[in-house]
Design a protein around this motif. Structure first.
Motif, short mmCIF file in Angstrom:
data_model
loop_
_atom_site.label_atom_id
_atom_site.label_comp_id
_atom_site.label_asym_id
_atom_site.label_seq_id
_atom_site.Cartn_x
_atom_site.Cartn_y
_atom_site.Cartn_z
N MET A 1 52.63 48.31 38.99
CA MET A 1 51.24 48.55 39.34
C MET A 1 50.50 47.23 39.32
O MET A 1 50.47 46.56 38.30
N GLY A 2 49.93 46.85 40.45
CA GLY A 2 49.14 45.64 40.54
C GLY A 2 47.72 45.90 40.09
O GLY A 2 47.33 47.03 39.77
N SER A 3 46.92 44.84 40.08
CA SER A 3 45.53 44.95 39.65
C SER A 3 44.63 44.12 40.55
O SER A 3 44.99 43.02 40.98
N LEU A 4 43.45 44.64 40.80
CA LEU A 4 42.41 43.92 41.52
C LEU A 4 41.27 43.73 40.54
O LEU A 4 40.79 44.70 39.95
N TYR A 5 40.89 42.48 40.30
CA TYR A 5 39.76 42.17 39.44
C TYR A 5 38.58 41.83 40.33
O TYR A 5 38.67 40.96 41.19
N TYR A 6 37.47 42.51 40.11
CA TYR A 6 36.28 42.39 40.95
C TYR A 6 35.16 41.72 40.18
O TYR A 6 34.82 42.15 39.08
N GLY A 7 34.59 40.67 40.76
CA GLY A 7 33.49 39.97 40.11
C GLY A 7 33.92 39.41 38.78
O GLY A 7 35.03 38.93 38.61
N ASN A 8 33.04 39.49 37.80
CA ASN A 8 33.33 38.98 36.47
C ASN A 8 33.88 40.06 35.53
O ASN A 8 34.04 39.81 34.35
N SER A 9 34.16 41.25 36.08
CA SER A 9 34.66 42.34 35.26
C SER A 9 36.05 42.03 34.73
O SER A 9 36.90 41.51 35.45
N GLN A 10 36.27 42.34 33.47
CA GLN A 10 37.59 42.19 32.87
C GLN A 10 38.41 43.47 33.00
O GLN A 10 39.56 43.51 32.59
N THR A 11 37.81 44.52 33.58
CA THR A 11 38.49 45.79 33.77
C THR A 11 39.17 45.80 35.13
O THR A 11 38.49 45.72 36.16
N PRO A 12 40.49 45.88 35.17
CA PRO A 12 41.18 45.86 36.46
C PRO A 12 41.11 47.19 37.19
O PRO A 12 40.97 48.25 36.57
N ILE A 13 41.22 47.11 38.50
CA ILE A 13 41.38 48.30 39.34
C ILE A 13 42.87 48.36 39.63
O ILE A 13 43.43 47.45 40.25
N GLY A 14 43.55 49.40 39.15
CA GLY A 14 45.00 49.52 39.31
C GLY A 14 45.36 50.02 40.70
O GLY A 14 44.88 51.07 41.13
N GLY A 50 37.11 61.56 39.71
CA GLY A 50 36.06 61.02 40.58
C GLY A 50 36.57 59.97 41.54
O GLY A 50 37.77 59.84 41.79
N ARG A 51 35.63 59.21 42.05
CA ARG A 51 35.96 58.14 42.98
C ARG A 51 34.99 56.99 42.77
O ARG A 51 33.93 57.16 42.17
N SER A 52 35.36 55.82 43.25
CA SER A 52 34.53 54.63 43.10
C SER A 52 34.47 53.88 44.41
O SER A 52 35.36 53.99 45.25
N THR A 53 33.41 53.11 44.57
CA THR A 53 33.23 52.24 45.72
C THR A 53 32.65 50.92 45.22
O THR A 53 31.76 50.93 44.37
N ILE A 54 33.17 49.81 45.75
CA ILE A 54 32.61 48.50 45.43
C ILE A 54 32.21 47.81 46.73
O ILE A 54 32.77 48.09 47.80
N TRP A 55 31.24 46.92 46.64
CA TRP A 55 30.77 46.12 47.76
C TRP A 55 31.50 44.79 47.72
O TRP A 55 31.46 44.07 46.71
N LEU A 56 32.22 44.46 48.78
CA LEU A 56 32.94 43.19 48.85
C LEU A 56 32.15 42.21 49.71
O LEU A 56 31.74 42.53 50.83
N HIS A 57 31.94 41.03 49.17
CA HIS A 57 31.16 39.99 49.83
C HIS A 57 31.87 38.66 49.55
O HIS A 57 32.45 38.48 48.48
N THR A 59 30.95 35.93 48.46
CA THR A 59 30.52 35.20 47.26
C THR A 59 30.94 35.86 45.96
O THR A 59 30.74 35.29 44.89
N ILE A 60 31.51 37.07 46.03
CA ILE A 60 31.92 37.79 44.81
C ILE A 60 33.39 37.47 44.54
O ILE A 60 34.24 37.68 45.40
N PRO A 61 33.70 36.95 43.34
CA PRO A 61 35.09 36.60 43.05
C PRO A 61 36.01 37.82 43.03
O PRO A 61 35.63 38.89 42.55
N LEU A 62 37.21 37.62 43.56
CA LEU A 62 38.27 38.64 43.53
C LEU A 62 39.54 37.98 43.04
O LEU A 62 39.81 36.82 43.35
N ARG A 63 40.33 38.73 42.30
CA ARG A 63 41.64 38.23 41.88
C ARG A 63 42.64 39.36 42.05
O ARG A 63 42.43 40.48 41.59
#
Length: 125
Positions: A1-14, A50-57, A59-63
């Motif tokens: 399972m990979g992870s996407l880190y969005y912005g400065n959040s330390q909580t990964p999206i699996g 539930g479900r989630s949505t994030i805004w990708l721009h 200037t927002i860091p992604l890892r």
């Protein structure tokens, strides 16, 4: 399972590694063009319903973090499907993979047809 880190959040999206590799190509293609969009998903069974949505721009860091050291073969059709959904009003929705017989070799650049646009897709994982 990979992870996407969005912005400065330390909580990964699996996200499963193979899906994350395809998603990375679609996201990076859009962000290189300076385009903003949303990414939505349904929560995994081990998370609250539930479900989630994030805004990708741009200037927002992604890892992107992959569990597997090797990059999987990429499906041209799956990338095209993700790009089509990115261009819709609903943004990128993780769509199921469609098997095709024309995988993209790792490290190779291939044109990908998205509507009337053709862009170069780098597939370095």
């Amino acid at each position: 399972m990979g992870s996407l880190y969005y912005g400065n959040s330390q909580t990964p999206i699996g996200i499963e590694d193979r899906a994350l590799a395809h998603l990375k190509v679609a996201i990076m293609t859009k962000l290189r063009r300076g385009e903003s969009f949303t990414l939505g998903w349904t929560h995994a069974k081990d998370q609250p319903r539930g479900r989630s949505t994030i805004w990708l721009h741009p200037t927002i860091p992604l890892r992107f973090v992959f569990d597997e050291p090797e990059t999987p073969e990429l499906s041209r059709q799956w990338i095209e499907d993700l790009m089509r959904s990115a261009n819709s009003t609903g943004g990128i929705q993780l769509v199921p993979e469609h098997l095709d017989t024309d995988p993209i070799a790792i490290g190779e650049q291939q044109p990908v047809q998205v509507g009337a646009d053709v862009q170069r897709v780098e597939t370095d994982g």
